[in-house]
Design a protein around this motif. Structure first.
Motif, mmCIF file in Angstrom:
data_model
loop_
_atom_site.group_PDB
_atom_site.id
_atom_site.type_symbol
_atom_site.label_atom_id
_atom_site.label_comp_id
_atom_site.label_asym_id
_atom_site.label_seq_id
_atom_site.Cartn_x
_atom_site.Cartn_y
_atom_site.Cartn_z
ATOM 1 N N UNK A 1 0.826 -1.255 0.156
ATOM 2 C CA UNK A 1 -0.080 0.026 -0.050
ATOM 3 C C UNK A 1 0.747 1.110 0.025
ATOM 4 N N UNK A 2 0.478 2.483 -0.619
ATOM 5 C CA UNK A 2 0.727 3.715 -0.617
ATOM 6 C C UNK A 2 -0.260 4.453 0.088
ATOM 7 N N UNK A 3 0.494 5.208 0.907
ATOM 8 C CA UNK A 3 -0.517 6.031 1.802
ATOM 9 C C UNK A 3 -0.373 7.447 1.775
ATOM 10 N N UNK A 4 -1.277 8.336 1.686
ATOM 11 C CA UNK A 4 -1.104 9.871 1.588
ATOM 12 C C UNK A 4 -1.877 10.409 2.536
ATOM 13 N N UNK A 5 -1.504 11.252 3.133
ATOM 14 C CA UNK A 5 -1.837 12.011 4.448
ATOM 15 C C UNK A 5 -2.041 13.547 4.419
ATOM 16 N N UNK A 6 -3.039 14.201 4.201
ATOM 17 C CA UNK A 6 -3.054 15.586 4.214
ATOM 18 C C UNK A 6 -2.186 16.236 5.269
ATOM 19 N N UNK A 7 -1.424 17.237 5.230
ATOM 20 C CA UNK A 7 -0.196 17.696 6.034
ATOM 21 C C UNK A 7 -1.182 18.318 7.502
ATOM 22 N N UNK A 8 -2.366 18.746 7.067
ATOM 23 C CA UNK A 8 -3.042 19.348 8.243
ATOM 24 C C UNK A 8 -3.253 18.452 9.201
ATOM 25 N N UNK A 9 -3.253 16.975 8.958
ATOM 26 C CA UNK A 9 -3.853 15.983 9.896
ATOM 27 C C UNK A 9 -2.804 15.259 10.496
ATOM 28 N N UNK A 10 -1.653 15.721 10.325
ATOM 29 C CA UNK A 10 -0.530 15.177 11.078
ATOM 30 C C UNK A 10 0.119 16.059 11.837
ATOM 31 N N UNK A 11 0.140 15.841 13.240
ATOM 32 C CA UNK A 11 0.929 16.982 14.141
ATOM 33 C C UNK A 11 2.100 16.097 14.774
ATOM 34 N N UNK A 12 2.258 14.734 14.683
ATOM 35 C CA UNK A 12 3.247 14.086 15.476
ATOM 36 C C UNK A 12 3.471 12.685 14.604
ATOM 37 N N UNK A 13 4.392 11.859 14.757
ATOM 38 C CA UNK A 13 4.576 10.501 14.144
ATOM 39 C C UNK A 13 3.435 9.582 14.579
ATOM 40 N N UNK A 14 2.873 9.727 15.677
ATOM 41 C CA UNK A 14 1.672 8.817 16.231
ATOM 42 C C UNK A 14 0.470 9.127 15.179
ATOM 43 N N UNK A 15 0.221 10.370 14.954
ATOM 44 C CA UNK A 15 -0.678 10.509 13.875
ATOM 45 C C UNK A 15 -0.705 9.916 12.479
ATOM 46 N N UNK A 16 0.305 9.864 12.004
ATOM 47 C CA UNK A 16 0.916 9.314 10.841
ATOM 48 C C UNK A 16 0.618 7.758 11.098
ATOM 49 N N UNK A 17 1.220 7.153 12.083
ATOM 50 C CA UNK A 17 1.110 5.861 12.227
ATOM 51 C C UNK A 17 -0.209 5.311 12.415
ATOM 52 N N UNK A 18 -1.205 6.038 12.916
ATOM 53 C CA UNK A 18 -2.497 5.548 12.969
ATOM 54 C C UNK A 18 -3.019 5.313 11.376
ATOM 55 N N UNK A 19 -2.742 6.302 10.426
ATOM 56 C CA UNK A 19 -3.221 6.265 9.328
ATOM 57 C C UNK A 19 -2.596 5.007 8.550
ATOM 58 N N UNK A 20 -1.335 4.840 8.740
ATOM 59 C CA UNK A 20 -0.426 3.582 8.032
ATOM 60 C C UNK A 20 -1.213 2.276 8.974
ATOM 61 N N UNK A 21 -1.681 2.275 10.228
ATOM 62 C CA UNK A 21 -2.292 0.976 10.707
ATOM 63 C C UNK A 21 -3.709 0.878 9.817
ATOM 64 N N UNK A 22 -4.437 2.068 9.598
ATOM 65 C CA UNK A 22 -5.713 2.107 8.753
ATOM 66 C C UNK A 22 -5.551 1.664 7.421
ATOM 67 N N UNK A 23 -4.413 1.822 6.763
ATOM 68 C CA UNK A 23 -4.188 1.319 5.546
ATOM 69 C C UNK A 23 -3.947 0.028 5.335
ATOM 70 N N UNK A 24 -3.018 -0.416 6.413
ATOM 71 C CA UNK A 24 -2.827 -1.992 6.638
ATOM 72 C C UNK A 24 -4.234 -3.017 6.690
ATOM 73 N N UNK A 25 -5.184 -2.424 7.510
ATOM 74 C CA UNK A 25 -6.330 -2.941 7.792
ATOM 75 C C UNK A 25 -7.226 -3.062 6.465
ATOM 76 N N UNK A 26 -7.265 -2.024 5.686
ATOM 77 C CA UNK A 26 -8.143 -1.930 4.361
ATOM 78 C C UNK A 26 -7.271 -3.071 3.428
ATOM 79 N N UNK A 27 -5.995 -2.890 3.560
ATOM 80 C CA UNK A 27 -5.513 -4.082 2.491
ATOM 81 C C UNK A 27 -5.682 -5.439 2.995
ATOM 82 N N UNK A 28 -5.573 -5.792 4.324
ATOM 83 C CA UNK A 28 -5.802 -7.248 4.688
ATOM 84 C C UNK A 28 -7.331 -7.325 4.668
#
Length: 436
Positions: free
Chosen positions: A384-411
């Motif tokens: 998976x390739x994940x794109x997240x709007x800059x306004x919705x990431x304030x820290x690395x944990x924010x980005x990680x949540x979207x990465x986990x969501x992408x993994x769930x969609x793929x699985x």
């Protein structure tokens, strides 16, 4: 973190003005030449066509201005798209200056035997200058244009189309899995000049009670059951090895009675979790997935519904509900751009640049483009390739949540595979080292 440049082109304030026929003898009023609904097909370059309704404005000789209305279409351009538009045209390529092409039809949207069911009223081509659009917003067009056979400046018998076109920067953080989520891959951040490791993923199979009772051993046979697929999880770690997000399958994916498919009436579900401190997790969002049956000549698709879980509230906020073709894959997307009204200047009314009252925005801090995850279809190697709007990431944990969501969609693409088909060996025969 280094974002990648993106631009979104917004089309709104759409209206169609058609002259009124003169009254016949004995008639009390003119008759509008079109009693059927009208719609537009809007295309930008090689991007998919978007079909939207076109409201009618009756022309009585005055200068009507359509009221500010909903956004009609939105196109998202990556750096590669911008380079394609800004490249020099050649004999073997249609690249060059971007142009928005609008075809207007009378009749209802749809097709019969592959042929559009509407009657073409006219076409318009609007050149767009996208140079510098990744740096500052600009209104590229606003006003009426004549279309159809009688098109011409000042012709009172001409059909006219009103629209506003605006381009604005929409920078995003981009992440790529370097392997399939079930193979516990690294996740790379894609910068403007290079890629660098950002997270690692750990795939496992656990029981739902593991989240409440950390000492309990996971189920050893959960992934191999022929009647249900349950207990899968993906934990996202930062480069120091600390867990920063998790996707956990909390509702098994099971076939509906008498079928071999997961139905919408009984979907499987994931919780996307974030660290709550002291080794505990708190739910951030919920993803439900099922298998939708394709229509005549169409393949099945992965249906999904995504809810944001509001802390301290007994309700969830729905952010996405759509589907992805099961055979060829596609994009899971959370894009709230269409929910925002477009002002006469072309700015979404509820954006920071607009005139809307942000306190009344029902979707919390989420506005405009939120994220997307590109996944492959069934039986294909999916990274998976994940794109997240800059306004919705304030820290690395924010980005990680979207990465986990992408993994769930793929699985979920695998979890919703027909139960008459075998899963790939990585999922149907989990090794003991993946279960720890």
């Amino acid at each position: 973190m280094d974002p990648c440049p993106f631009v979104r082109v917004l089309v709104g304030n759409l209206a169609l003005r058609m002259p009124v026929a003169p009254p016949a003898a004995g008639a009390g009023a003119g008759v509008h030449p079109s009693t059927s609904p009208c719609y537009c097909k809007i295309r930008l370059g090689k991007m998919p066509v978007q079909s939207v309704p076109a409201p009618l404005v009756v022309s009585d000789g005055g200068e009507q201005t359509p009221a500010s209305g909903a956004l009609a279409a939105a196109f998202h351009l990556s750096k590669a798209d911008l380079e394609w538009f800004n490249g020099k045209p050649s004999l073997f390529s249609s690249r060059g200056e971007a142009s928005l092409k609008v075809s207007v039809y009378a009749g209802r949207k749809g097709s019969t035997c592959g042929v559009s069911s509407g009657r073409l009223l006219g076409k318009a081509t609007i050149p767009l200058d996208l140079k510098g659009a990744e740096a500052k917003p600009a209104v590229l067009h606003s006003g009426w244009i004549s279309i159809g056979k009688r098109a011409g400046k000042g012709n009172p018998a001409a059909t006219e189309l009103s629209l506003t076109v605006r381009a604005e920067p929409d920078p995003r953080f981009v992440f790529e899995f370097d392997g399939e989520p079930e193979c516990s891959p690294q996740v790379l951040q894609v910068g403007s000049a290079m890629k660098q490791p950002m997270f690692t993923c750990k795939f496992g199979c656990r029981s739902n009670s593991d989240l409440r009772r950390p000492g309990m051993q996971p189920e050893r046979d959960a992934g191999a059951s022929a009647k249900e697929r349950k207990g899968w999880s993906v934990t996202v770690h930062d480069l120091k090895g600390s867990p920063v997000a998790m996707a956990s399958m909390v509702t098994p994916f099971v076939p509906s009675p008498g079928t071999d498919r997961v139905s919408r009436s009984n979907p499987g579900a994931w919780l996307i979790l974030r660290p709550a401190g002291d080794g505990a997790w708190e739910p951030w969002a919920r993803l439900e997935c099922w298998r939708e049956r394709g229509g005549a000549g169409a393949s099945d698709s992965l249906g999904y519904h995504f809810d944001l879980l509001v802390p301290g509230a007994d309700h969830a906020v729905a952010l996405a509900d759509s589907s992805i073709p099961s055979s060829k894959g596609g994009k899971f997307a959370i894009d709230l751009t269409a929910a925002q009204p477009l002002s006469r200047g072309g700015t979404p009314g509820c954006s920071p640049r607009g005139s809307g009252d942000l306190s009344n925005w029902p979707l919390g801090n989420y506005r405009g483009f939120v994220m997307s995850a590109a996944v492959q279809g069934e039986g294909r190697c999916s990274k998976p390739t994940v794109e997240v709007g800059v306004a919705h990431i304030g820290c690395a944990e924010d980005a990680a949540a979207f990465v986990a969501l992408a993994a769930a969609v793929d699985l979920s693409m695998d979890a919703c595979r027909l139960f008459s088909h075998r899963l790939r060996k990585e999922l149907s025969h989990l090794r003991a080292d993946l279960l720890r």
